[in-house]
Design an enzyme around this catalytic site. Structure first.
Site, PDB file in Angstrom:
ATOM      1  CB  SER A  23      -5.266 -16.811  20.574  1.00 53.81           C
ATOM      2  OG  SER A  23      -5.386 -18.011  21.607  1.00 53.81           O
ATOM      3  CB  THR A  64     -12.305 -16.254  25.974  1.00 55.98           C
ATOM      4  OG1 THR A  64     -12.096 -17.842  25.429  1.00 55.98           O
ATOM      5  CG2 THR A  64     -13.430 -16.399  26.985  1.00 55.98           C
ATOM      6  CB  THR A  78      -6.285 -17.530  27.652  1.00 49.54           C
ATOM      7  OG1 THR A  78      -7.240 -18.746  27.470  1.00 49.54           O
ATOM      8  CG2 THR A  78      -6.874 -16.383  28.226  1.00 49.54           C
ATOM      9  CG  ASP A  79      -6.916 -21.463  24.160  1.00 51.15           C
ATOM     10  OD1 ASP A  79      -6.844 -21.501  25.408  1.00 51.15           O
ATOM     11  OD2 ASP A  79      -7.853 -21.851  23.395  1.00 51.15           O
TER      12      ASP A  79
HETATM   13  N1  ASP Z   1      -9.907 -20.177  22.427  1.00 51.16           N
HETATM   14  C1  ASP Z   1      -9.604 -18.956  23.266  1.00 51.16           C
HETATM   15  C2  ASP Z   1      -8.651 -18.158  22.521  1.00 51.16           C
HETATM   16  O1  ASP Z   1      -7.445 -18.497  23.044  1.00 51.16           O
HETATM   17  C3  ASP Z   1      -9.534 -19.315  24.571  1.00 51.16           C
HETATM   18  C4  ASP Z   1      -9.572 -17.953  25.388  1.00 51.16           C
HETATM   19  O2  ASP Z   1      -9.451 -16.737  24.958  1.00 51.16           O
HETATM   20  O3  ASP Z   1      -9.438 -18.166  26.522  1.00 51.16           O
HETATM   21  O4  ASP Z   1      -8.904 -17.362  21.761  1.00 51.16           O
END
Ligand code: ASP
Length: 328
Positions: free
Chosen positions: A54, A12, A85-86
């Site tokens: 991710s 993100t 973050t995922d």
């Molecule tokens: N879908 C995103 C990822 O993990 C979510 C994030 O980065 O907060 O790449």
């Protein structure tokens, strides 16, 4: 000034809106340009490993990131990795096993809202990550997120939307970054030589038990994987209404490495407490994760099975703490 290498991987933090939803598009150079003030306390450079959500990151990407760190280890004093973050907690665990005893900090961060948006947490997290990577007391793999500094082996994503998305599971946060300063709660000791590992066996599975799970689900997992982490209910055990126990026992005898853990977020497993878990506890070849996170248990099995096929060596490696992944 400390030389810090920013390794961009997507997430993100690097995303922009498209017709199909957010997708990574900002490069590590774009991200660096958004935090010019870090040049007052460190000398940053950047490299792009890949640019992915991710969700798409697999163990081979952990190896690619570890490879970048290894090739640049002599050139930099610390590393910042921007990541979605995922699956950040899986990558932080994976890197904790692939790069051990690093006296140089390897700091992973990301954001809940894209750096391209005005109300983003990206700038704060990036600046905090560089502060942490430049701190003389930092070492090893750490996640820096919303001021929390968490060991790579202890992180868990607990919230999908709020800025403070990560918690340190069954272990205290080691430090906080606040007002541009590091406050250490648990001083880090990283005096030994760094060790890089270039092999991983990604043929490891994670099965979360659910009420009514049938034998064929367990059978599929044990037949297909060389290692399996089973997230049980409560402190641990498997239902008695199918031949789960004899199935697990014969899988272990055939050489599958099985780790029992809990699906409860905090306080870990205690397999011997109830009859449903007791006989697994008696089996010397069945491992228990105790207070480890499932992310770390999974990544540790992948790392171990990349090093050895010998069950006894694997058991010893699993029960040997790496970067405080388990309390003995
Ligand atoms: N879908 C995103 C990822 O993990 C979510 C994030 O980065 O907060 O790449």
């Amino acid at each position: 000034m400390k030389r810090i290498l920013l390794i961009g991987t997507g997430g993100t933090i690097a995303s922009s809106p498209t017709e199909d939803g957010l997708t990574p598009s900002l490069s590590s150079t774009d991200l660096l340009e958004r935090v010019p003030e870090i040049k007052e306390f460190c000398s940053p450079s950047c490299i792009q490993a890949f640019n992915m959500d991710s969700t798409n990151i697999r163990p081979e990407h952990w190896l690619a990131i570890a490879g970048i760190i290894e090739r640049n280890y002599g050139l930099y004093d610390g590393f910042v990795i921007t990541h979605g973050t995922d699956t950040m907690a899986y990558t932080s665990a994976g890197l904790s096993y692939l790069v051990q005893n690093s006296a140089k900090p390897i700091v992973i961060t990301g954001a809940q809202i894209s750096a391209a948006q005005g109300d983003s947490d990206a700038r704060r997290n990036l600046i905090d990550a560089f502060i942490c990577a430049s701190d003389p007391n930092s070492c090893g793999v750490l996640i820096v997120f919303s001021g929390s500094v968490i060991l790579g082996t202890r992180a868990r994503k607990n919230y999908t939307k709020r800025f403070a998305a990560f918690e340190s599971a069954n272990y205290p946060e080691v430090a906080r970054v606040q007002g541009g300063h590091m406050f250490w709660f648990i001083p880090q000791t990283c005096s030994r030589d760094v060790r890089f590992f270039g092999n991983i066996n990604s043929n490891v599975g994670l099965l979360r038990l659910f009420p009514g799970m049938t034998e064929d689900v367990l059978g599929f997992m044990t037949d297909h994987y060389d290692g399996l982490v089973i997230e049980c209910f409560g402190v641990g055990g498997l239902p008695e209404y199918y031949e789960f126990y004899s199935h697990i026992k014969s899988s272990v005898e055939k050489g599958t490495l099985i780790v029992m853990t809990t699906q409860v977020p905090n306080e870990g497993s205690d397999l011997g407490l109830y009859k449903v878990g007791h006989r697994f506890k008696q089996e010397p070849n069945i491992l228990e994760a105790h207070d480890m996170t499932s992310e770390s248990a999974l990544a540790k099995l992948m790392w171990i099975l990349g090093q050895t096929k010998d069950m006894n060596k694997a058991k010893i490696l699993f029960n040997t703490p790496v970067s405080h992944d388990m309390i003995v």
